[in-house]
Motif scaffolding. Structure first.
Motif, mmCIF file in Angstrom:
data_model
loop_
_atom_site.group_PDB
_atom_site.id
_atom_site.type_symbol
_atom_site.label_atom_id
_atom_site.label_comp_id
_atom_site.label_asym_id
_atom_site.label_seq_id
_atom_site.Cartn_x
_atom_site.Cartn_y
_atom_site.Cartn_z
ATOM 1 N N SER A 173 -10.158 -22.759 -7.634
ATOM 2 C CA SER A 173 -10.734 -23.546 -6.962
ATOM 3 C C SER A 173 -11.747 -21.609 -6.024
ATOM 4 O O SER A 173 -10.743 -21.033 -6.413
ATOM 5 C CB SER A 173 -10.272 -23.980 -5.540
ATOM 6 N N GLN A 174 -12.476 -22.114 -5.884
ATOM 7 C CA GLN A 174 -13.991 -20.423 -4.891
ATOM 8 C C GLN A 174 -13.237 -20.710 -3.946
ATOM 9 O O GLN A 174 -13.049 -21.863 -2.999
ATOM 10 C CB GLN A 174 -15.045 -20.334 -6.231
ATOM 11 N N PRO A 175 -13.357 -18.578 -2.983
ATOM 12 C CA PRO A 175 -13.687 -18.767 -1.754
ATOM 13 C C PRO A 175 -15.265 -19.629 -1.577
ATOM 14 O O PRO A 175 -15.530 -19.796 -1.884
ATOM 15 C CB PRO A 175 -14.100 -17.100 -1.823
ATOM 16 N N PHE A 176 -15.106 -19.641 -0.078
ATOM 17 C CA PHE A 176 -15.883 -20.541 0.847
ATOM 18 C C PHE A 176 -17.404 -19.779 -0.562
ATOM 19 O O PHE A 176 -18.727 -19.880 -0.034
ATOM 20 C CB PHE A 176 -15.873 -20.729 2.025
ATOM 21 N N LEU A 177 -17.175 -18.138 0.421
ATOM 22 C CA LEU A 177 -18.082 -17.249 0.394
ATOM 23 C C LEU A 177 -17.592 -16.196 0.201
ATOM 24 O O LEU A 177 -16.268 -15.535 0.413
ATOM 25 C CB LEU A 177 -18.647 -16.705 1.877
ATOM 26 N N ILE A 178 -17.964 -15.694 -1.090
ATOM 27 C CA ILE A 178 -17.197 -14.244 -1.639
ATOM 28 C C ILE A 178 -18.814 -13.086 -2.463
ATOM 29 O O ILE A 178 -19.295 -13.828 -2.931
ATOM 30 C CB ILE A 178 -16.703 -14.701 -3.662
ATOM 31 N N GLY A 179 -18.841 -11.957 -2.671
ATOM 32 C CA GLY A 179 -19.510 -11.234 -2.452
ATOM 33 C C GLY A 179 -18.630 -10.571 -4.084
ATOM 34 O O GLY A 179 -17.390 -9.670 -3.730
ATOM 35 N N GLU A 180 -18.788 -10.869 -5.143
ATOM 36 C CA GLU A 180 -17.738 -10.983 -6.041
ATOM 37 C C GLU A 180 -18.651 -9.040 -6.712
ATOM 38 O O GLU A 180 -19.455 -8.901 -7.400
ATOM 39 C CB GLU A 180 -17.974 -11.559 -7.106
ATOM 40 N N ALA A 181 -17.553 -8.033 -7.046
ATOM 41 C CA ALA A 181 -17.236 -7.052 -7.364
ATOM 42 C C ALA A 181 -18.966 -5.950 -7.093
ATOM 43 O O ALA A 181 -20.000 -5.979 -8.385
ATOM 44 C CB ALA A 181 -17.850 -7.481 -9.179
ATOM 45 N N MET A 182 -19.406 -5.988 -6.388
ATOM 46 C CA MET A 182 -20.779 -5.921 -5.398
ATOM 47 C C MET A 182 -21.122 -4.355 -5.311
ATOM 48 O O MET A 182 -20.384 -3.167 -4.788
ATOM 49 C CB MET A 182 -20.609 -6.474 -4.039
ATOM 50 N N THR A 183 -22.416 -3.978 -6.157
ATOM 51 C CA THR A 183 -22.461 -2.350 -6.800
ATOM 52 C C THR A 183 -23.774 -2.307 -6.139
ATOM 53 O O THR A 183 -24.831 -2.721 -6.777
ATOM 54 C CB THR A 183 -22.626 -2.102 -8.100
ATOM 55 N N GLY A 184 -24.381 -1.267 -5.747
ATOM 56 C CA GLY A 184 -25.339 -1.396 -4.806
ATOM 57 C C GLY A 184 -26.041 -0.554 -3.688
ATOM 58 O O GLY A 184 -24.762 -0.211 -3.695
ATOM 59 N N GLY A 185 -27.101 -0.058 -3.440
ATOM 60 C CA GLY A 185 -27.687 0.270 -2.481
ATOM 61 C C GLY A 185 -28.820 -0.146 -1.240
ATOM 62 O O GLY A 185 -29.520 -1.216 -1.552
ATOM 63 N N TYR A 186 -29.520 0.882 -0.700
ATOM 64 C CA TYR A 186 -30.837 0.426 -0.065
ATOM 65 C C TYR A 186 -31.780 1.270 -0.812
ATOM 66 O O TYR A 186 -32.143 2.493 -1.385
ATOM 67 C CB TYR A 186 -31.058 1.188 1.020
ATOM 68 N N GLY A 187 -33.274 0.974 -1.489
ATOM 69 C CA GLY A 187 -34.465 0.862 -2.229
ATOM 70 C C GLY A 187 -33.584 1.793 -3.604
ATOM 71 O O GLY A 187 -32.948 1.046 -3.785
ATOM 72 N N GLY A 188 -34.030 2.769 -3.704
ATOM 73 C CA GLY A 188 -34.166 3.214 -4.856
ATOM 74 C C GLY A 188 -32.383 4.758 -4.955
ATOM 75 O O GLY A 188 -32.903 5.108 -5.815
ATOM 76 N N GLY A 189 -32.319 4.616 -3.515
ATOM 77 C CA GLY A 189 -31.167 5.239 -3.733
ATOM 78 C C GLY A 189 -29.526 5.595 -4.085
ATOM 79 O O GLY A 189 -29.617 4.159 -4.947
ATOM 80 N N ALA A 190 -29.028 6.061 -3.908
ATOM 81 C CA ALA A 190 -27.647 6.030 -4.504
ATOM 82 C C ALA A 190 -26.836 5.103 -4.219
ATOM 83 O O ALA A 190 -27.277 4.489 -3.200
ATOM 84 C CB ALA A 190 -26.625 6.939 -4.110
ATOM 85 N N ASP A 191 -26.199 4.197 -5.223
ATOM 86 C CA ASP A 191 -25.438 3.375 -4.619
ATOM 87 C C ASP A 191 -24.264 3.642 -3.576
ATOM 88 O O ASP A 191 -24.042 5.071 -3.809
ATOM 89 C CB ASP A 191 -24.277 2.486 -5.876
ATOM 90 N N ILE A 192 -24.304 3.268 -3.196
ATOM 91 C CA ILE A 192 -23.134 3.010 -1.519
ATOM 92 C C ILE A 192 -21.916 1.593 -1.705
ATOM 93 O O ILE A 192 -20.743 2.416 -1.645
ATOM 94 C CB ILE A 192 -23.594 2.071 0.195
#
Length: 237
Positions: free
Chosen positions: A2-21
């Motif tokens: 079973s999966q969690p109801f909501l999951i953000g899994e292994a999220m990598t990212g940032g805003y626009g073209g900026g560095a990853d947060i």
């Protein structure tokens, strides 16, 4: 499995073209559960919340709601799918009355909203008393109640709160947390970013400590409160 109801899994990212947060960050919440994200300033807590809500592009990882990938869907589409989001600031229409704010929260609905408004007033009685008053005239804690109430008007399956107790007194904070527990008891999942880490973990079924955009500690609220490393680094000993 079973999966969690909501999951953000292994999220990598940032805003626009900026560095990853975010750096491989995973956040999940089960149905009817209260999950809390805590950590130092600049840890990426609010960014993780915004990533789940589709407010920044992920360069890696995936967000799934009820087992379905949300891909590149917009925040508006995520609201339609059952996600409610209350930002930390600019979260009410100050010139509108309390009731008009609640009505704005139901903008996607085509059914009768009167019952949901009554439920919000039952949850936050002071809002019923002040329903015709401009929301901008309310105290900070009452404004937060309006913001949460407006999000509940979408009939969300998961309610996401970014710093709901920021700037309010300890008494108002305790009251807001009590109401959040009541919402979770109705079966709505709660995901909350909080600076008041100890108090938030006391009501949390699950907690995430982020440091520099990555998971540092994960466990139940009770486990994190008892963890010596968490206590020393984030809870003041």
């Amino acid at each position: 499995m079973s999966q969690p109801f909501l999951i953000g899994e292994a999220m990598t990212g940032g805003y626009g073209g900026g560095a990853d947060i975010l750096h491989g960050c995973t956040i999940a919440v089960e149905r009817g559960e209260i999950a809390v994200i805590v950590g130092p300033n600049g840890a990426g807590k609010s960014t993780a919340m915004k990533a789940l809500f589709g407010m920044l592009d992920l360069r890696a990882g995936e967000v799934r709601l009820d087992g379905v990938s949300l891909g590149a869907t917009s925040p508006q589409e995520r609201v339609a799918r059952g996600m409610g989001f209350v930002p930390q600031t600019h979260n009410i229409f100050t010139s509108m009355s309390v009731e008009e704010n609640l009505e704005m929260g139901a903008f996607l609905r085509r059914d009768d909203i009167a019952r949901t408004i009554a439920q919000v007033y039952e949850l936050f009685p002071i809002l019923g008393d002040k329903r015709h008053q401009p929301a901008g005239e309310l105290s900070g804690g009452q404004r937060q109640q309006v913001a949460v109430g407006r999000a509940l008007m979408t009939q969300p399956r998961v309610l996401m709160l970014d710093e709901p107790t920021a700037g309010v007194s300890p008494i108002v904070m305790d009251e807001l947390f009590d109401r959040i527990i009541e919402v979770a008891r109705t079966g709505i999942s709660i995901l909350m970013v909080e600076q008041n880490a100890r108090q938030a973990l006391e009501i949390a079924d699950r907690g995430y400590v982020l440091v520099q955009g990555a998971n540092a500690h994960t466990g139940t609220g009770a486990e994190l409160l008892a963890d010596p490393d968490v206590r020393r680094s984030f809870l003041g000993g």
